[in-house]
Write a protein that holds these residues in place. Structure first.
Motif, PDB file in Angstrom:
ATOM      1  N   LEU A   1       0.829  -1.206   0.000  1.00  0.00           N
ATOM      2  CA  LEU A   1       0.000   0.000   0.000  1.00  0.00           C
ATOM      3  C   LEU A   1       0.861   1.253   0.000  1.00  0.00           C
ATOM      4  O   LEU A   1       0.580   2.229  -0.718  1.00  0.00           O
ATOM      5  N   LEU A   2       1.917   1.241   0.801  1.00  0.00           N
ATOM      6  CA  LEU A   2       2.834   2.381   0.836  1.00  0.00           C
ATOM      7  C   LEU A   2       3.496   2.582  -0.529  1.00  0.00           C
ATOM      8  O   LEU A   2       3.725   3.713  -0.961  1.00  0.00           O
TER       9      LEU A   2
ATOM     10  N   LEU B   1      -0.339   4.247   7.926  1.00  0.00           N
ATOM     11  CA  LEU B   1       0.155   2.932   7.518  1.00  0.00           C
ATOM     12  C   LEU B   1       1.570   2.687   8.043  1.00  0.00           C
ATOM     13  O   LEU B   1       1.900   1.575   8.475  1.00  0.00           O
ATOM     14  N   GLN B   2       2.408   3.722   8.013  1.00  0.00           N
ATOM     15  CA  GLN B   2       3.770   3.581   8.520  1.00  0.00           C
ATOM     16  C   GLN B   2       3.760   3.225  10.005  1.00  0.00           C
ATOM     17  O   GLN B   2       4.536   2.374  10.459  1.00  0.00           O
ATOM     18  N   ILE B   3       2.865   3.853  10.756  1.00  0.00           N
ATOM     19  CA  ILE B   3       2.764   3.572  12.186  1.00  0.00           C
ATOM     20  C   ILE B   3       2.137   2.200  12.421  1.00  0.00           C
ATOM     21  O   ILE B   3       2.552   1.452  13.312  1.00  0.00           O
TER      22      ILE B   3
ATOM     23  N   VAL C   1      10.535  -1.947  -1.151  1.00  0.00           N
ATOM     24  CA  VAL C   1       9.745  -0.721  -1.257  1.00  0.00           C
ATOM     25  C   VAL C   1      10.432   0.274  -2.182  1.00  0.00           C
ATOM     26  O   VAL C   1      11.641   0.228  -2.396  1.00  0.00           O
ATOM     27  N   ASN C   2       9.632   1.158  -2.725  1.00  0.00           N
ATOM     28  CA  ASN C   2      10.133   2.180  -3.632  1.00  0.00           C
ATOM     29  C   ASN C   2      10.365   3.462  -2.840  1.00  0.00           C
ATOM     30  O   ASN C   2       9.416   4.138  -2.442  1.00  0.00           O
ATOM     31  N   VAL C   3      11.641   3.778  -2.553  1.00  0.00           N
ATOM     32  CA  VAL C   3      11.948   4.979  -1.767  1.00  0.00           C
ATOM     33  C   VAL C   3      12.909   5.872  -2.548  1.00  0.00           C
ATOM     34  O   VAL C   3      13.629   5.414  -3.445  1.00  0.00           O
TER      35      VAL C   3
END
Length: 283
Positions: free
Chosen positions: A85-86, A146-148, A214-216
């Motif tokens: 989702l992130l 979502l991160q939390i 993840v895409n960062v």
């Protein structure tokens, strides 16, 4: 000191300042009905277990953020759903695609509806659909939530790792607001770096493996892997504060960031207040 004891709710003990073998005697002397003991500077599992056995209920220290890498460990399916989702949010995916992804996980959907119907969000009327909840929350707050949520197991909104991660995230956000005024995106990225900086401890997986999932941004990757760049400097500063490190290195980073000690203290207080308010709002 004796006159102040009845006014105390929590008594903090710096275990590094206690002579070897003296902690059990001190803990027994301090333990009183209605008061809780907090162990500060807990850095090893042995120290944590000893303090637990002695009746300490709260803990602070680098031990909680120290990653224990387990060979072959995989990220749990529910956590992977959140990571996906992130990824969608970072790629600015279509709203319908985001909604479909949320609906595929009943636990995330339930928690989302629970969140938007709390005073912390401030909705004026009850929200019963995932689509409506996503609109009310907005993408920026959805990403933050979502991160939390990655750090939450069941209803454990008060776990040490969760509190440390959210405090790091908010502290980094406030620091970046101070260092780069009017740059909202930079502050949001800083929050993400702070939250992600403990994911290796959360998942028991190397940070490199997490970043492969993840895409960062390159700046986020450099900060998390090498403590490089502005975000890396701020993260390194926070880690030094958590370990109660003082001296020329700490002074040097503050000077490099052009951040006065008084400004740092004000940011820390604001971050702690935000974390406490957030935790109360989502419990």
């Amino acid at each position: 000191m004796a006159k102040l004891r009845p006014l105390m709710d929590v008594i903090k003990v710096d275990i590094k300042q206690i002579a070897p073998g003296s902690l059990p005697v001190l803990a027994r002397a301090l333990k009183m009905p209605g008061q809780k003991l907090l162990a500060e500077k807990v850095e090893t599992v042995e120290e944590f277990r000893e303090c637990m056995d002695l009746g300490f209920e709260y803990f602070q220290g680098y031990y909680f953020s120290r990653p224990v890498i387990l060979s072959g460990k995989k990220i749990a399916p529910s956590q992977m759903t959140i990571m996906n989702l992130l990824n969608l949010l970072s790629k600015d995916a279509d709203q319908r695609e985001v909604e479909r992804s949320v609906k595929h996980d009943p636990l995330i959907s339930l928690n989302l509806l629970r969140l938007v119907n709390t005073p912390a969000v401030g909705a004026r009327f009850r929200i019963n659909s995932v689509g409506h909840a996503l609109i009310v929350l907005g993408r920026r707050q959805l990403q933050r939530w979502l991160q939390i949520l990655l750090y939450v197991k069941g209803a454990e909104f008060d776990s040490p790792l969760l509190q440390m991660a959210t405090t790091r995230g908010k502290t980094m956000e406030l620091m970046m607001e101070k260092l780069k005024p009017q740059q909202r995106v930079a502050a949001d990225i800083a929050f993400t770096v702070g939250i992600m900086s403990l994911m290796d401890a959360l998942f028991s997986v190397r940070m490199q493996e997490i970043l492969d999932c993840v895409n960062v941004l390159d700046e986020v990757r450099d900060a998390l892997l090498k403590r490089d760049g502005d975000y890396g400097d701020v993260l390194h500063l926070i880690e030094m504060i958590e370990r109660a490190q003082e001296g020329p290195e700490l002074t040097g980073i503050l000077h490099k960031l052009e951040l006065a000690p008084s400004e740092l203290y004000a940011i820390q207080v604001a971050a702690f207040e935000w974390v406490n308010d957030y935790a109360q709002g989502v419990r």
